[in-house]
Design an enzyme around this catalytic site. Structure first.
Site, PDB file in Angstrom:
ATOM      1  N   CYS A 143     -81.674 -24.613 -13.703  1.00  0.00           N
ATOM      2  CA  CYS A 143     -82.893 -23.998 -13.173  1.00  0.00           C
ATOM      3  C   CYS A 143     -83.888 -25.097 -12.792  1.00  0.00           C
ATOM      4  CB  CYS A 143     -83.499 -23.012 -14.171  1.00  0.00           C
ATOM      5  SG  CYS A 143     -83.882 -23.713 -15.797  1.00  0.00           S
TER       6      CYS A 143
ATOM      7  N   PRO B 102     -79.263 -18.389 -24.966  1.00  0.00           N
ATOM      8  CA  PRO B 102     -79.372 -17.305 -25.940  1.00  0.00           C
ATOM      9  C   PRO B 102     -78.382 -16.150 -25.759  1.00  0.00           C
ATOM     10  CG  PRO B 102     -81.046 -17.041 -24.266  1.00  0.00           C
ATOM     11  CD  PRO B 102     -80.351 -18.343 -23.958  1.00  0.00           C
TER      12      PRO B 102
END
Length: 323
Positions: free
Chosen positions: A247, A127
């Site tokens: 992640c 984003p």
């Protein structure tokens, strides 16, 4: 408390996932499970494209919001007292001078070591948290290409970049694995923060990611991740740097993606040691053996971050194209 953590996780994750986490995390296994239950402290950065750090921190002081700098994450702070709502009520937040972001996420942009005037590609930008930090580190100069394959996510990306005062970014929409054909040898730096299985961000109170976990998905993602990293090597100039980050804890998506790509005869590259400045106490060296497979590449310079009070689980590697 450890038993409670394990029991809660078992209700959401298949036994195979728990077995894999235990193998990959070793002594950090119970600590990591506990992190899936606990609330992390709020971390944020000062966006100097909108205001000076001194002016922003003065606002926090006036509102009696206590904070501490994060030693291994330049521009990053942890909120020691106060709430997210109080932080978001500040004029500095409304003006885009404060950006709430996880500490390990900020680290990927810092390790890229961009400089003003460089040409930089963020291969999977939406984003926009890391992209906007990269622009700040470039002082809004040079060329920053922010790419994402999802047109829907581009709206959010453009919104964040605008609010953060980013002016040097060109936003494009393309499959990242194909950009090497269009931008061959164009960039000084490339960030490859790839889509991943997200094991480092598991949360008991947000179980969807855990419920969707599967080894099949890991294998599917690893294939795409390898294509994205290979594309990045075609995009970066000889001598240029790439940061590859995820992640997740899955070795197939981390060390073995790097190993497979670097081992290709068509790519000349090396892992680079991450500067000590950017290494947190919760950092561990990469895994060079998984599921009876051994990395052909010396993977010791890659870095795994174990979840703690301010960080989600993360993997980061710094690479250089050598020819």
């Amino acid at each position: 408390m450890e038993d409670q953590a394990l029991q809660s996780v078992r209700e959401l994750l298949p036994s195979k996932a728990i077995e894999r986490l235990q193998l990959s995390l070793g002594n950090d296994f119970q600590r990591t499970l506990q992190s899936f239950l606990e609330e992390r402290k709020i971390t944020f950065r000062v966006n100097t494209l909108r205001a000076s750090a001194k002016n922003v921190l003065t606002q926090l002081d006036k509102e009696n919001l206590k904070y501490e700098s994060i030693p291994w994450c330049p521009s990053g702070y942890v909120l020691e007292s106060g709430t997210m709502r109080e932080l978001q009520s500040l004029d500095a937040y409304g003006a885009g001078a404060i950006y709430i972001q996880e500490a390990s996420s900020m680290l990927a942009s810092h390790i890229l070591q961009v400089e003003p005037g460089m040409s930089v590609l963020d291969l999977c930008a939406a984003p926009g948290s890391k992209t906007s930090l990269i622009s700040m580190l470039m002082n809004n100069t040079g060329t920053l290409v922010a790419n994402d394959r999802s047109r829907t996510r581009l709206y959010r990306l453009r919104s964040i970049l605008k609010h953060q005062g980013v002016e040097n970014a060109e936003v494009i929409c393309s499959p990242g694995e194909e950009l090497g054909k269009t931008y061959s040898d164009c960039f000084d730096r490339v960030l490859v923060d790839v889509p991943c299985s997200g094991e480092g961000r598991f949360r008991i109170d947000r179980p969807l990611r855990m419920l969707n976990w599967s080894e099949r998905e890991i294998k599917k993602l690893a294939k795409l991740q390898g294509q994205l990293l290979s594309s990045a090597f075609r995009c970066v100039k000889v001598g240029g740097l790439i940061v590859y980050s995820t992640c997740t804890f899955a070795a197939e998506e981390n060390e073995f993606v790097i190993d497979k790509v670097i081992s290709k005869k068509t790519i000349s590259a090396e892992l680079v040691e991450i500067p000590t400045l950017f290494v947190p106490e919760s950092a561990r060296s990469g895994i060079n053996c998984w599921n009876e497979k051994q990395c052909k590449t010396d993977i010791k310079f890659s870095m795994r971050i174990v979840p703690d009070a301010i960080s989600t689980g993360f993997f980061i590697a710094l690479l250089r194209r050598t020819a």
